[in-house]
Write a protein that holds these residues in place. Structure first.
Motif, PDB file in Angstrom:
ATOM      1  N   TYR A 135       0.828  -1.251  -0.011  1.00 47.17           N
ATOM      2  CA  TYR A 135      -0.152  -0.055  -0.094  1.00 47.17           C
ATOM      3  C   TYR A 135       0.781   1.431  -0.082  1.00 47.17           C
ATOM      4  O   TYR A 135       0.501   2.137  -0.719  1.00 47.17           O
ATOM      5  CB  TYR A 135      -1.008  -0.099   1.144  1.00 47.17           C
ATOM      6  CG  TYR A 135      -1.836   1.246   1.250  1.00 47.17           C
ATOM      7  CD1 TYR A 135      -2.744   1.385   0.225  1.00 47.17           C
ATOM      8  CD2 TYR A 135      -1.711   2.050   2.429  1.00 47.17           C
ATOM      9  CE1 TYR A 135      -3.611   2.449   0.102  1.00 47.17           C
ATOM     10  CE2 TYR A 135      -2.719   3.159   2.317  1.00 47.17           C
ATOM     11  CZ  TYR A 135      -3.701   3.393   1.407  1.00 47.17           C
ATOM     12  OH  TYR A 135      -4.415   4.543   1.501  1.00 47.17           O
ATOM     13  N   GLU A 185       1.998   1.888  -3.465  1.00 45.62           N
ATOM     14  CA  GLU A 185       0.880   2.545  -4.209  1.00 45.62           C
ATOM     15  C   GLU A 185       0.744   4.264  -3.828  1.00 45.62           C
ATOM     16  O   GLU A 185       0.576   4.860  -4.908  1.00 45.62           O
ATOM     17  CB  GLU A 185      -0.298   1.841  -3.783  1.00 45.62           C
ATOM     18  CG  GLU A 185      -0.445   0.347  -4.496  1.00 45.62           C
ATOM     19  CD  GLU A 185      -1.835  -0.283  -4.245  1.00 45.62           C
ATOM     20  OE1 GLU A 185      -2.553   0.451  -3.580  1.00 45.62           O
ATOM     21  OE2 GLU A 185      -1.804  -1.541  -4.401  1.00 45.62           O
ATOM     22  N   GLU A 228       1.124   7.151  -6.449  1.00 48.12           N
ATOM     23  CA  GLU A 228       0.114   8.422  -6.595  1.00 48.12           C
ATOM     24  C   GLU A 228       0.591   9.646  -6.179  1.00 48.12           C
ATOM     25  O   GLU A 228       0.183  10.700  -6.855  1.00 48.12           O
ATOM     26  CB  GLU A 228      -1.155   7.945  -5.406  1.00 48.12           C
ATOM     27  CG  GLU A 228      -1.590   6.706  -5.915  1.00 48.12           C
ATOM     28  CD  GLU A 228      -2.679   6.430  -4.828  1.00 48.12           C
ATOM     29  OE1 GLU A 228      -2.890   7.243  -3.826  1.00 48.12           O
ATOM     30  OE2 GLU A 228      -3.464   5.422  -5.011  1.00 48.12           O
TER      31      GLU A 228
END
Length: 449
Positions: free
Chosen positions: A423, A426, A430
């Protein structure tokens, strides 16, 4: 012999120029033997080390700590955000240095918020920034400089282009453009890259990060590789005081490009040697805090920039180095400087030229490099203070949420850690900055300018 140029007139914005009238020209130091060069490095290294707590851009330094203690509560809240960013960063020594320096820069900018130029000058004097010897730069001349570091090669963009292409591994290069409405505002992102084939030569543009790491192999650009080799040889006996950064810079700029006042802090404390091979450059040297304040105010308002420069010129604070082809400038680490490519139209007594081209090299201050590497490679290198009560409350809520999640899904620590890393990756993707974007800022001067 020194080239004697009249004090320059520099462009600030559309319809606004500034002419230096009272500022002194910088010191010229004669280097006629290797021993003289090594002696210069030894004396400046001692000065840098003895005074580091008043100018090094790191939060452990006394001058930064004093600024933090003077911040208002609402400013400290802003600083907490920068602290959290620092405490989540990691990497090798140079990455940690850059992140630590960025945090200290935030401290300085917050401190500037309610300060006047008089406040800044007073603090600069208290910190010793304006003491004898604490100069920001000088010109180097003499037989060693002329034989090893000096080069004259008038260039046009077309003749420089093959060298630029050799130094690019992907057909792109960093190219900045400053606003015509305020020369200290950079258009686009500082790390934006452009295809070399798409470059349209013209005023207000410059590349500060066309680089090559000579650690493993030469760049293939003869005049840059020769510069690296000569400096490497010259610094061989200086290992107690300084050593060469193998990342070499080819800094090329068109007329009316300018770099706002800054202190080179992208890497640990160092000297920078600029070899002007084509065109001209104007360096305006200021005490470190004064220069940073001029950028802080002037980058927002060109009229205020002109007013500040006029006041400093009247007060005779700082010095100016106008260098031409074949001349070499030394930038010292404890000051700040702004750089212009002067316009021939605004300075008719200057020789005509097409563009400014500089070979630049950074020379690390050996004892300080070792000191900060030791400091920043510890386990708690980025912990700056205890967390706030609000942060503690948020942290506890986050902790309980994770424990509930682990229990609900029957996760082991290894399972949770795997999910957390996935996570986190990710989220980092982003929030990664695109290669080109929109927030205008001053580029990291190549470093080195």
């Amino acid at each position: 012999p020194s080239q004697k140029f009249k004090l320059p007139q520099v462009r600030l914005s559309n319809g606004s120029q500034f002419k230096f009238e009272n500022t002194a020209t910088c010191e010229v130091r004669q280097i006629n033997s290797t021993a003289q060069f090594l002696s210069l490095l030894a004396s400046e290294t001692k000065r840098a080390k003895d005074t580091q707590h008043s100018w090094v851009r790191h939060s452990s330094m006394k001058w930064i700590q004093e600024m933090i203690s003077e911040l208002k509560p609402e400013q400290k809240l802003k600083l907490d955000a920068a602290r959290r960013k620092l405490e989540t960063s990691d990497g090798d020594f140079l990455s940690r240095w850059a992140d630590s320096s960025e945090y200290a820069s935030e401290v300085i900018n917050l401190w500037f918020e309610d300060k006047t130029l008089d406040d800044v000058i007073t603090r600069s004097k208290e910190l010793g920034h304006m003491d004898t010897g604490m100069v920001s730069g000088c010109i180097l001349e003499g037989s060693v400089i002329s034989s090893l570091l000096s080069m004259k090669k008038p260039m046009k963009y077309e003749s420089l282009l093959p060298s630029i292409k050799k130094m690019s591994t992907n057909g792109k290069v960093s190219l900045y453009k400053v606003s015509e409405d305020n020369i200290f505002q950079v258009l686009g992102k500082a790390n934006a890259k452009i295809s070399i084939d798409d470059i349209i030569p013209g005023d207000f543009q410059g590349s500060l990060n066309t680089t090559w790491d000579c650690s493993n192999e030469p760049s293939g650009v003869d005049f840059l590789d020769n510069y690296h080799s000569c400096l490497d040889e010259l610094l061989y006996a200086a290992s107690d005081h300084a050593f060469l950064n193998n990342l070499m810079y080819l800094i090329w700029k068109f007329k009316n490009y300018a770099t706002a006042y800054h202190q080179d802090t992208h890497v640990p404390p160092h000297y920078t040697l600029y070899s002007q091979i084509s065109g001209m450059s104007v360096f305006h040297f200021l005490p470190v805090l004064v220069g940073l304040y001029v950028t802080y105010v002037g980058s927002k308002d060109a009229s205020k920039l002109r007013s500040l420069l006029k006041t400093l010129d009247d007060l005779k604070i700082g010095s100016v180095a106008t260098i031409g082809e074949g001349q070499v400038a030394l930038i010292l680490p404890f000051g700040s400087h702004g750089v212009w490519v002067p316009s021939s139209k605004a300075n008719p007594s200057y020789p005509s030229f097409d563009m400014s081209v500089i070979r630049a090299a950074e020379v690390f201050i050996q004892p300080m490099y070792v000191e900060y590497e030791k400091l920043l490679m510890t386990e708690k290198w980025n912990e700056r203070s205890l967390i706030t009560a609000e942060e503690a409350e948020i942290l506890e809520a986050f902790r309980q949420t994770q424990k509930t999640f682990e229990k609900k899904h029957g996760l082991s620590f290894v399972d949770w850690h795997w999910l957390a890393k996935k996570y986190l990756r990710e989220r980092e993707e982003e929030n990664a900055e695109p290669e080109s974007g929109n927030d205008a800022q001053n580029p990291v001067e190549g470093a080195t300018e």
